[in-house]
Design a protein around this motif. Sequence first.
Motif, PDB file in Angstrom:
ATOM      1  N   MET A   1     -81.733  86.286 -65.864  1.00 11.70           N
ATOM      2  CA  MET A   1     -81.514  87.069 -67.025  1.00 11.70           C
ATOM      3  C   MET A   1     -81.543  85.965 -67.568  1.00 11.70           C
ATOM      4  O   MET A   1     -80.587  84.901 -67.826  1.00 11.70           O
ATOM      5  N   ASP A   2     -82.054  85.910 -69.138  1.00 10.14           N
ATOM      6  CA  ASP A   2     -82.175  85.023 -70.058  1.00 10.14           C
ATOM      7  C   ASP A   2     -81.215  85.580 -71.036  1.00 10.14           C
ATOM      8  O   ASP A   2     -81.406  85.972 -71.461  1.00 10.14           O
ATOM      9  N   ILE A   3     -81.420  84.708 -72.338  1.00  8.36           N
ATOM     10  CA  ILE A   3     -80.292  84.517 -73.622  1.00  8.36           C
ATOM     11  C   ILE A   3     -81.168  83.758 -74.430  1.00  8.36           C
ATOM     12  O   ILE A   3     -82.021  83.160 -74.515  1.00  8.36           O
ATOM     13  N   VAL A   4     -81.091  84.815 -75.621  1.00 11.84           N
ATOM     14  CA  VAL A   4     -82.066  84.020 -76.641  1.00 11.84           C
ATOM     15  C   VAL A   4     -80.876  84.446 -77.866  1.00 11.84           C
ATOM     16  O   VAL A   4     -80.646  85.670 -77.972  1.00 11.84           O
ATOM     17  N   ARG A   5     -80.745  82.940 -78.041  1.00  9.79           N
ATOM     18  CA  ARG A   5     -79.388  83.010 -79.307  1.00  9.79           C
ATOM     19  C   ARG A   5     -79.808  83.486 -80.559  1.00  9.79           C
ATOM     20  O   ARG A   5     -81.295  83.049 -81.043  1.00  9.79           O
ATOM     21  N   GLY A   6     -79.675  84.439 -81.961  1.00 12.32           N
ATOM     22  CA  GLY A   6     -80.307  84.408 -83.168  1.00 12.32           C
ATOM     23  C   GLY A   6     -79.908  83.717 -84.468  1.00 12.32           C
ATOM     24  O   GLY A   6     -79.549  83.712 -85.464  1.00 12.32           O
ATOM     25  N   ASP A   7     -79.154  81.879 -83.439  1.00 12.01           N
ATOM     26  CA  ASP A   7     -78.384  80.988 -84.225  1.00 12.01           C
ATOM     27  C   ASP A   7     -80.442  80.215 -85.003  1.00 12.01           C
ATOM     28  O   ASP A   7     -79.971  79.789 -85.700  1.00 12.01           O
ATOM     29  N   GLY A   8     -81.179  80.233 -84.197  1.00 17.48           N
ATOM     30  CA  GLY A   8     -82.957  79.416 -84.872  1.00 17.48           C
ATOM     31  C   GLY A   8     -82.910  78.581 -83.715  1.00 17.48           C
ATOM     32  O   GLY A   8     -83.767  77.624 -83.764  1.00 17.48           O
ATOM     33  N   SER A   9     -82.024  77.982 -82.981  1.00 16.55           N
ATOM     34  CA  SER A   9     -81.645  77.241 -81.824  1.00 16.55           C
ATOM     35  C   SER A   9     -82.546  77.232 -81.313  1.00 16.55           C
ATOM     36  O   SER A   9     -83.794  76.057 -81.042  1.00 16.55           O
ATOM     37  N   LEU A  10     -83.788  77.915 -81.276  1.00 12.27           N
ATOM     38  CA  LEU A  10     -85.301  78.293 -80.288  1.00 12.27           C
ATOM     39  C   LEU A  10     -86.250  77.593 -81.153  1.00 12.27           C
ATOM     40  O   LEU A  10     -87.373  77.178 -80.325  1.00 12.27           O
ATOM     41  N   VAL A  80     -87.439  92.911 -72.167  1.00 15.33           N
ATOM     42  CA  VAL A  80     -86.631  94.210 -71.288  1.00 15.33           C
ATOM     43  C   VAL A  80     -85.007  94.116 -71.651  1.00 15.33           C
ATOM     44  O   VAL A  80     -84.548  92.873 -70.536  1.00 15.33           O
ATOM     45  N   VAL A  81     -84.334  93.856 -73.036  1.00 11.72           N
ATOM     46  CA  VAL A  81     -83.235  94.143 -73.057  1.00 11.72           C
ATOM     47  C   VAL A  81     -82.103  94.797 -71.963  1.00 11.72           C
ATOM     48  O   VAL A  81     -82.358  95.476 -71.639  1.00 11.72           O
ATOM     49  N   ALA A  82     -81.085  93.740 -71.521  1.00 10.74           N
ATOM     50  CA  ALA A  82     -80.249  94.356 -70.953  1.00 10.74           C
ATOM     51  C   ALA A  82     -78.971  94.259 -71.834  1.00 10.74           C
ATOM     52  O   ALA A  82     -78.390  95.340 -71.909  1.00 10.74           O
ATOM     53  N   ASP A  83     -78.690  93.882 -72.625  1.00  9.00           N
ATOM     54  CA  ASP A  83     -77.712  93.663 -73.834  1.00  9.00           C
ATOM     55  C   ASP A  83     -77.302  92.680 -74.847  1.00  9.00           C
ATOM     56  O   ASP A  83     -78.155  92.008 -75.315  1.00  9.00           O
ATOM     57  N   ILE A  84     -76.819  93.466 -76.042  1.00  7.26           N
ATOM     58  CA  ILE A  84     -76.662  92.422 -76.860  1.00  7.26           C
ATOM     59  C   ILE A  84     -75.151  92.212 -77.285  1.00  7.26           C
ATOM     60  O   ILE A  84     -74.342  93.459 -77.568  1.00  7.26           O
ATOM     61  N   PRO A  97     -76.408  87.308 -83.501  1.00  8.21           N
ATOM     62  CA  PRO A  97     -76.458  87.660 -82.972  1.00  8.21           C
ATOM     63  C   PRO A  97     -77.288  87.788 -80.528  1.00  8.21           C
ATOM     64  O   PRO A  97     -78.044  86.264 -81.051  1.00  8.21           O
ATOM     65  N   ILE A  98     -76.541  87.966 -79.788  1.00  9.15           N
ATOM     66  CA  ILE A  98     -77.011  86.853 -78.620  1.00  9.15           C
ATOM     67  C   ILE A  98     -77.844  87.975 -77.870  1.00  9.15           C
ATOM     68  O   ILE A  98     -77.663  89.161 -77.180  1.00  9.15           O
ATOM     69  N   ILE A  99     -79.280  88.079 -77.280  1.00 10.61           N
ATOM     70  CA  ILE A  99     -79.633  89.044 -77.140  1.00 10.61           C
ATOM     71  C   ILE A  99     -79.922  88.643 -75.015  1.00 10.61           C
ATOM     72  O   ILE A  99     -80.488  87.423 -74.935  1.00 10.61           O
ATOM     73  N   TYR A 100     -79.101  89.490 -73.459  1.00  3.26           N
ATOM     74  CA  TYR A 100     -79.509  89.157 -73.255  1.00  3.26           C
ATOM     75  C   TYR A 100     -80.798  90.231 -72.277  1.00  3.26           C
ATOM     76  O   TYR A 100     -80.582  90.825 -72.558  1.00  3.26           O
ATOM     77  N   LEU A 101     -81.760  89.559 -71.571  1.00  5.75           N
ATOM     78  CA  LEU A 101     -83.000  90.222 -71.549  1.00  5.75           C
ATOM     79  C   LEU A 101     -82.560  90.142 -70.239  1.00  5.75           C
ATOM     80  O   LEU A 101     -82.379  89.138 -69.373  1.00  5.75           O
ATOM     81  N   GLN A 102     -82.927  91.292 -69.279  1.00  3.97           N
ATOM     82  CA  GLN A 102     -82.723  92.090 -67.915  1.00  3.97           C
ATOM     83  C   GLN A 102     -84.375  90.833 -67.072  1.00  3.97           C
ATOM     84  O   GLN A 102     -83.625  90.527 -66.284  1.00  3.97           O
TER      85      GLN A 102
END
Length: 109
Positions: A1-10, A80-84, A97-102
């Motif tokens: 599972m990948d995590i993408v944070r909406g804080d611009g760090s990536l 594919v989004v698993a959770d927000i 926002p923190i996006i958890y990708l399935q």
Amino acid sequence: MDIVRGDGSLLKEIDLAPKNEHQEVLQNVAVILDTVQGSCPMFRDFGLPGSLYGRPQNVVESILVGYLYDQIEEFEPRAVVADIQFEHNAATGQTIPIIYLQEVDTDNE
């Protein structure tokens, strides 16, 4: 599972030629999270609505969940989004926002 944070760090070191398709998808989701709707000429529907700034957190979260699912489904269907979930910075009042990708579908587009 990948995590993408909406804080611009990536996006601090954005790569215009990612190593693989998986990294490309993660970066694209991060760009969606960091773009204000209407700020991209000729692509005005891309991103999250700027009208949410200054509104109560519970209202913002409720509206953002729908927007996030719609934006990712439309502009990056390989994710594919698993959770927000949301993280709050009390000092700045920022909702992150923190996006958890399935999964990331890299087989074929």
